[in-house]
Design a protein around this motif. Structure first.
Motif, PDB file in Angstrom:
ATOM      1  N   TRP A 184      39.836  50.429  31.475  1.00 22.53           N
ATOM      2  CA  TRP A 184      39.408  51.817  31.631  1.00 22.53           C
ATOM      3  C   TRP A 184      40.652  52.644  31.861  1.00 22.53           C
ATOM      4  O   TRP A 184      41.762  52.107  31.929  1.00 22.53           O
ATOM      5  N   ASP A 185      40.486  53.946  32.000  1.00 25.12           N
ATOM      6  CA  ASP A 185      41.634  54.843  32.154  1.00 25.12           C
ATOM      7  C   ASP A 185      42.538  54.448  33.313  1.00 25.12           C
ATOM      8  O   ASP A 185      43.738  54.598  33.243  1.00 25.12           O
ATOM      9  N   GLY A 186      41.961  53.933  34.383  1.00 29.99           N
ATOM     10  CA  GLY A 186      42.745  53.614  35.573  1.00 29.99           C
ATOM     11  C   GLY A 186      43.319  52.219  35.622  1.00 29.99           C
ATOM     12  O   GLY A 186      44.003  51.866  36.571  1.00 29.99           O
ATOM     13  N   GLY A 187      43.049  51.375  34.643  1.00 29.54           N
ATOM     14  CA  GLY A 187      43.599  50.033  34.685  1.00 29.54           C
ATOM     15  C   GLY A 187      42.748  49.017  33.952  1.00 29.54           C
ATOM     16  O   GLY A 187      41.990  49.354  33.046  1.00 29.54           O
ATOM     17  N   SER A 188      42.863  47.773  34.382  1.00 27.03           N
ATOM     18  CA  SER A 188      42.101  46.698  33.755  1.00 27.03           C
ATOM     19  C   SER A 188      41.915  45.561  34.750  1.00 27.03           C
ATOM     20  O   SER A 188      42.617  45.483  35.766  1.00 27.03           O
ATOM     21  N   ARG A 189      40.949  44.689  34.440  1.00 26.34           N
ATOM     22  CA  ARG A 189      40.746  43.491  35.244  1.00 26.34           C
ATOM     23  C   ARG A 189      40.106  42.429  34.366  1.00 26.34           C
ATOM     24  O   ARG A 189      39.350  42.720  33.444  1.00 26.34           O
ATOM     25  N   THR A 190      40.421  41.191  34.675  1.00 29.79           N
ATOM     26  CA  THR A 190      39.860  40.062  33.943  1.00 29.79           C
ATOM     27  C   THR A 190      38.529  39.678  34.574  1.00 29.79           C
ATOM     28  O   THR A 190      38.455  39.417  35.774  1.00 29.79           O
ATOM     29  N   LEU A 191      37.480  39.681  33.758  1.00 31.97           N
ATOM     30  CA  LEU A 191      36.161  39.273  34.233  1.00 31.97           C
ATOM     31  C   LEU A 191      35.989  37.764  34.150  1.00 31.97           C
ATOM     32  O   LEU A 191      35.309  37.155  34.970  1.00 31.97           O
ATOM     33  N   TYR A 192      36.604  37.153  33.125  1.00 30.92           N
ATOM     34  CA  TYR A 192      36.490  35.710  32.936  1.00 30.92           C
ATOM     35  C   TYR A 192      37.627  35.244  32.043  1.00 30.92           C
ATOM     36  O   TYR A 192      37.958  35.908  31.058  1.00 30.92           O
ATOM     37  N   ALA A 193      38.237  34.138  32.381  1.00 31.83           N
ATOM     38  CA  ALA A 193      39.285  33.545  31.535  1.00 31.83           C
ATOM     39  C   ALA A 193      39.249  32.035  31.725  1.00 31.83           C
ATOM     40  O   ALA A 193      39.073  31.547  32.848  1.00 31.83           O
ATOM     41  N   LYS A 194      39.377  31.308  30.616  1.00 38.43           N
ATOM     42  CA  LYS A 194      39.378  29.854  30.698  1.00 38.43           C
ATOM     43  C   LYS A 194      40.155  29.274  29.532  1.00 38.43           C
ATOM     44  O   LYS A 194      40.035  29.739  28.407  1.00 38.43           O
ATOM     45  N   THR A 195      40.974  28.287  29.830  1.00 36.94           N
ATOM     46  CA  THR A 195      41.657  27.538  28.780  1.00 36.94           C
ATOM     47  C   THR A 195      40.866  26.260  28.531  1.00 36.94           C
ATOM     48  O   THR A 195      40.123  25.799  29.396  1.00 36.94           O
ATOM     49  N   ASN A 196      41.038  25.697  27.347  1.00 35.77           N
ATOM     50  CA  ASN A 196      40.286  24.501  26.950  1.00 35.77           C
ATOM     51  C   ASN A 196      38.796  24.715  27.188  1.00 35.77           C
ATOM     52  O   ASN A 196      38.116  23.889  27.783  1.00 35.77           O
ATOM     53  N   ALA A 197      38.300  25.863  26.717  1.00 35.54           N
ATOM     54  CA  ALA A 197      36.945  26.304  27.044  1.00 35.54           C
ATOM     55  C   ALA A 197      35.983  26.035  25.901  1.00 35.54           C
ATOM     56  O   ALA A 197      35.732  26.904  25.093  1.00 35.54           O
ATOM     57  N   VAL A 198      35.443  24.846  25.833  1.00 35.14           N
ATOM     58  CA  VAL A 198      34.502  24.549  24.752  1.00 35.14           C
ATOM     59  C   VAL A 198      33.104  24.223  25.262  1.00 35.14           C
ATOM     60  O   VAL A 198      32.255  23.816  24.503  1.00 35.14           O
ATOM     61  N   THR A 199      32.863  24.404  26.546  1.00 31.57           N
ATOM     62  CA  THR A 199      31.522  24.222  27.076  1.00 31.57           C
ATOM     63  C   THR A 199      30.925  25.581  27.407  1.00 31.57           C
ATOM     64  O   THR A 199      31.635  26.510  27.785  1.00 31.57           O
ATOM     65  N   ASP A 200      29.615  25.701  27.247  1.00 28.78           N
ATOM     66  CA  ASP A 200      28.935  26.966  27.532  1.00 28.78           C
ATOM     67  C   ASP A 200      29.041  27.306  29.014  1.00 28.78           C
ATOM     68  O   ASP A 200      29.154  26.422  29.862  1.00 28.78           O
ATOM     69  N   VAL A 201      28.986  28.604  29.293  1.00 30.29           N
ATOM     70  CA  VAL A 201      29.110  29.093  30.668  1.00 30.29           C
ATOM     71  C   VAL A 201      27.986  30.086  30.921  1.00 30.29           C
ATOM     72  O   VAL A 201      27.661  30.900  30.058  1.00 30.29           O
ATOM     73  N   ASP A 202      27.403  30.045  32.100  1.00 32.00           N
ATOM     74  CA  ASP A 202      26.396  31.013  32.503  1.00 32.00           C
ATOM     75  C   ASP A 202      26.714  31.416  33.944  1.00 32.00           C
ATOM     76  O   ASP A 202      26.418  30.675  34.882  1.00 32.00           O
ATOM     77  N   LEU A 203      27.381  32.552  34.108  1.00 27.91           N
ATOM     78  CA  LEU A 203      27.766  33.027  35.434  1.00 27.91           C
ATOM     79  C   LEU A 203      26.776  34.078  35.911  1.00 27.91           C
ATOM     80  O   LEU A 203      26.471  35.018  35.190  1.00 27.91           O
ATOM     81  N   VAL A 204      26.304  33.929  37.119  1.00 28.79           N
ATOM     82  CA  VAL A 204      25.423  34.912  37.733  1.00 28.79           C
ATOM     83  C   VAL A 204      26.123  35.399  39.001  1.00 28.79           C
ATOM     84  O   VAL A 204      26.092  34.715  40.024  1.00 28.79           O
ATOM     85  N   PRO A 205      26.801  36.555  38.913  1.00 31.80           N
ATOM     86  CA  PRO A 205      27.496  37.052  40.109  1.00 31.80           C
ATOM     87  C   PRO A 205      26.506  37.294  41.241  1.00 31.80           C
ATOM     88  O   PRO A 205      25.358  37.665  41.027  1.00 31.80           O
ATOM     89  N   GLN A 206      26.970  37.065  42.445  1.00 31.88           N
ATOM     90  CA  GLN A 206      26.150  37.262  43.630  1.00 31.88           C
ATOM     91  C   GLN A 206      27.076  37.603  44.787  1.00 31.88           C
ATOM     92  O   GLN A 206      28.282  37.646  44.620  1.00 31.88           O
ATOM     93  N   VAL A 207      26.508  37.834  45.927  1.00 33.14           N
ATOM     94  CA  VAL A 207      27.347  38.096  47.083  1.00 33.14           C
ATOM     95  C   VAL A 207      28.203  36.867  47.323  1.00 33.14           C
ATOM     96  O   VAL A 207      27.704  35.739  47.336  1.00 33.14           O
ATOM     97  N   ALA A 208      29.518  37.070  47.479  1.00 34.23           N
ATOM     98  CA  ALA A 208      30.417  35.946  47.723  1.00 34.23           C
ATOM     99  C   ALA A 208      29.957  35.197  48.973  1.00 34.23           C
ATOM    100  O   ALA A 208      29.577  35.810  49.964  1.00 34.23           O
ATOM    101  N   ALA A 209      29.970  33.881  48.923  1.00 30.19           N
ATOM    102  CA  ALA A 209      29.446  33.080  50.024  1.00 30.19           C
ATOM    103  C   ALA A 209      30.537  32.225  50.646  1.00 30.19           C
ATOM    104  O   ALA A 209      31.542  31.905  50.018  1.00 30.19           O
ATOM    105  N   SER A 210      30.335  31.881  51.896  1.00 32.01           N
ATOM    106  CA  SER A 210      31.252  30.965  52.575  1.00 32.01           C
ATOM    107  C   SER A 210      30.424  29.994  53.413  1.00 32.01           C
ATOM    108  O   SER A 210      29.265  30.260  53.730  1.00 32.01           O
TER     109      SER A 210
END
Length: 123
Positions: A54-80
């Motif tokens: 966007w005008d103010g910058g950028s960010r990586t949402l997802y990055a993976k090397t050797n990525a040949v398996t499907d991915v399904d990410l469901v963001p949620q509140v970060a947990a500990s």
């Protein structure tokens, strides 16, 4: 809720094919990010990067090397856990600001619809 689907076709030769595509103007919170690879997984090393700019910058949402398996990410509140350590595989909510989402794939075979990325957002 909005659903955007982006199909990336790679061109070139095995081991050096690349492809990219963009989606513009997404707003809201990213509720789901799905990455589906071609029925026959690309040979060799395959890298994928999904970036929001966007005008103010950028960010990586997802990055993976050797990525040949499907991915399904469901963001949620970060947990500990009870000791305060982050729980692996938990992603915090990602608010999209209406910029451009770019999906880039490198080093796969030349394939039509090499990867299909689905972004689900909620307002």
């Amino acid at each position: 809720m909005a659903i955007e689907i982006l199909k990336i076709t790679t061109v070139g030769s095995a081991g050096s094919a690349t492809g990219s595509g963009t989606i513009s103007g997404l707003r809201g919170v990213l509720a789901r990010l799905i990455v589906n690879w071609h029925a026959s997984a690309p040979a060799g090393t395959t890298d994928i990067t999904i970036v929001e700019t966007w005008d103010g910058g950028s960010r990586t949402l997802y990055a993976k090397t050797n990525a040949v398996t499907d991915v399904d990410l469901v963001p949620q509140v970060a947990a500990s856990d009870n000791a305060g350590a982050a729980i692996s595989g938990v992603y915090g909510f990602i608010a999209l600001v209406g910029g451009t989402i770019t999906v880039s794939v490198a080093q796969s075979d030349a394939l039509t619809d090499c990867v299909i990325v689905t972004l689900v957002t909620v307002e």
